[in-house]
Design a protein around this motif. Sequence first.
Motif, PDB file in Angstrom:
ATOM      1  N   GLN A 175       4.924  45.220  56.418  1.00 31.68           N
ATOM      2  CA  GLN A 175       4.954  45.243  57.876  1.00 31.68           C
ATOM      3  C   GLN A 175       5.688  46.506  58.310  1.00 31.68           C
ATOM      4  N   HIS A 176       5.093  47.251  59.224  1.00 31.34           N
ATOM      5  CA  HIS A 176       5.743  48.474  59.727  1.00 31.34           C
ATOM      6  C   HIS A 176       6.098  49.430  58.591  1.00 31.34           C
ATOM      7  N   GLN A 177       5.194  49.651  57.658  1.00 35.32           N
ATOM      8  CA  GLN A 177       5.453  50.553  56.538  1.00 35.32           C
ATOM      9  C   GLN A 177       6.691  50.143  55.742  1.00 35.32           C
ATOM     10  N   LYS A 178       6.903  48.837  55.646  1.00 33.27           N
ATOM     11  CA  LYS A 178       8.047  48.330  54.897  1.00 33.27           C
ATOM     12  C   LYS A 178       7.619  47.100  54.107  1.00 33.27           C
TER      13      LYS A 178
ATOM     14  N   TYR B 279      -3.894  40.773  58.455  1.00 33.71           N
ATOM     15  CA  TYR B 279      -4.109  39.736  59.470  1.00 33.71           C
ATOM     16  C   TYR B 279      -3.168  39.992  60.639  1.00 33.71           C
ATOM     17  N   GLN B 280      -3.727  39.864  61.859  1.00 29.17           N
ATOM     18  CA  GLN B 280      -2.923  39.974  63.072  1.00 29.17           C
ATOM     19  C   GLN B 280      -3.336  38.875  64.035  1.00 29.17           C
ATOM     20  N   PRO B 281      -2.387  38.017  64.452  1.00 27.75           N
ATOM     21  CA  PRO B 281      -2.731  36.962  65.410  1.00 27.75           C
ATOM     22  C   PRO B 281      -2.887  37.542  66.815  1.00 27.75           C
TER      23      PRO B 281
ATOM     24  N   GLN C  36       5.106  34.844  60.497  1.00 27.75           N
ATOM     25  CA  GLN C  36       4.110  35.796  60.972  1.00 27.75           C
ATOM     26  C   GLN C  36       4.609  36.439  62.263  1.00 27.75           C
ATOM     27  N   PRO C  37       4.779  37.770  62.290  1.00 26.80           N
ATOM     28  CA  PRO C  37       5.180  38.425  63.544  1.00 26.80           C
ATOM     29  C   PRO C  37       4.146  38.170  64.640  1.00 26.80           C
ATOM     30  N   LYS C  38       4.629  38.056  65.867  1.00 23.12           N
ATOM     31  CA  LYS C  38       3.737  37.680  66.964  1.00 23.12           C
ATOM     32  C   LYS C  38       2.788  38.799  67.359  1.00 23.12           C
TER      33      LYS C  38
ATOM     34  N   LEU D  75       0.268  41.925  59.397  1.00 20.79           N
ATOM     35  CA  LEU D  75       0.787  41.989  58.036  1.00 20.79           C
ATOM     36  C   LEU D  75      -0.309  42.561  57.144  1.00 20.79           C
ATOM     37  N   HIS D  76       0.081  43.462  56.240  1.00 22.31           N
ATOM     38  CA  HIS D  76      -0.871  44.106  55.339  1.00 22.31           C
ATOM     39  C   HIS D  76      -0.616  43.625  53.911  1.00 22.31           C
TER      40      HIS D  76
END
Length: 550
Positions: A315-318, A486-488, A507-509, A513-514
Amino acid sequence: MPNSKKTKHGGNQQHVTIVPVEPVKGDNVDTVAYSSRSRISGESGHLIADVQSPHAKEHRIIFDRDHNVFEFRLLDGSSKHIIVYRLDELLSTTCFPLKINSGVPVIPTKPVTSDKTLYFNFVYKKDKKKWRLKQIPVVFYTTSERDYWHSLIDTTLRRVKNRPKNIIIFINPYGGKGKAQKIFKDNVEAFFWLTPGLRYKVMLTERANHARDFIVEMPPEQWCALDGLVSVGGDGLFNELLSGALLRTQNDAGRNIDDPNTSHLVTPHIRFGIIGAGSANSIVSTVHETNDHATSAVHIAIGSECNVDVCTVHQHQKLIRISANAISYGWLGDVLRDSEEYRCLGPVRYQWSALRTTIRHPIYRGIVQFSLSHKEQVNPKDQLPPCLEPCPVCKKPQGDDKYDYHWHAEFTHVICCVIPTVTPFTPHGLAPFTGIGDGTLDLALVPRISRFHNMQFMRKVAMYGGKQLYELDPSLNCYRVTKWSYQPDSDQNDPGVWNLDGEILEQPKDEPLHFKLHPQLISFFGRDAAMVKPTKRSFIKKRKSSIVYQ
């Protein structure tokens, strides 16, 4: 002529130079006492001795060091009464008998050394999946000859390359309803204690991520000296070992593990072992084909090896998590989240939470993007229904350049399997296609289905496994992929959670997520296709020898 010297047993004994052959290698050459009764042909040929069974029946034992096999022959004038064992089936030899309970050895409190008997401790397959230990007593004519064979075999086993020499065992004291320590003591430790040259250290975890932090902060000399990490607990404890070892290895190698586009991570120099003492034990059931504790211990002790794929989550290159099992979202994620409130119930909590989640029937809307493996023959565009409107990717003139395909829909399940994922609830495996270390992820997408359909769906998974379910249920869309995301949708109050190797991942809102596959990144002490049962040749049903017909 070799030199000779007096021994405490009396008489002269020759010395011969033992040069191990493949796969036994070493830089140093060992010298062991050569008994006058044993015959040796060449420095790396056959070692032969006439021996007796405990019932005084004459036998001949041959150690073929060119092919690393032992042959036990009953000397009754027939060529049919022979049994052959491979060197990698021999765990150890001892000069004292062992107490063995249903194929599981017990560490003796006060070993009583016999006079002339050498005990061969062989591992064998009790059935199609379970491994056990048996002991074959062989009586030599002199104590010096027995000691010579014991020294030679022990030296040879210590120099077998694939056998572990230095491992750390992490035990979750709360695993298996608080029985993890007892499981290790009663079913596992004796196998390690018997293995020649194996040093092991036991650590009890005291908090979450204790094992991961210990591995990351381990002094360099200690880390380099290790060749194995073993977890005694559930999938969560193993994930700590996996994460710690991968983080440590990539940091030492200067690789950026946070970058989801990194294609070549460095494989850790250690192998992983797992003794199932948790609720689901899906990793151990998949890698060892069973969650049997003794079988896992045998695979570790004899150095069986299999390579396994790993999936990193970003997430976010992390980097945020690492998985070597299964990642699920939707209904399965909600079951895990709900079950955390009922941990006191043990494994039954999953069934209770499954009922509660089925009544609630969660549906999540989002967009899945993925790139296919070269092994996938199906074009998703020919199978997937149209995206729900409005679709943010469809609006782009050229789509998303990171992934080849996408689908915007309402989902009941989004499941990614790194390995076949065998559990007590999915005994035939959850994944339709993926294997252990085959370089693909199984991405299963199940759109909105009814409560009744979902109950039927999960029942079929348990009864038939993912492979047959794929043929039976047209609502299941499954593809072999190498990366996906996946992105909600942002207008949902609850973005849902992921079930990642039995642990909750939020899951971030508003962020995707990769997920990225890294083929055969780690090695397990697991099932080895090269392991075979001992060959036994006999045409007489009547037992004639306690050695050949053990």
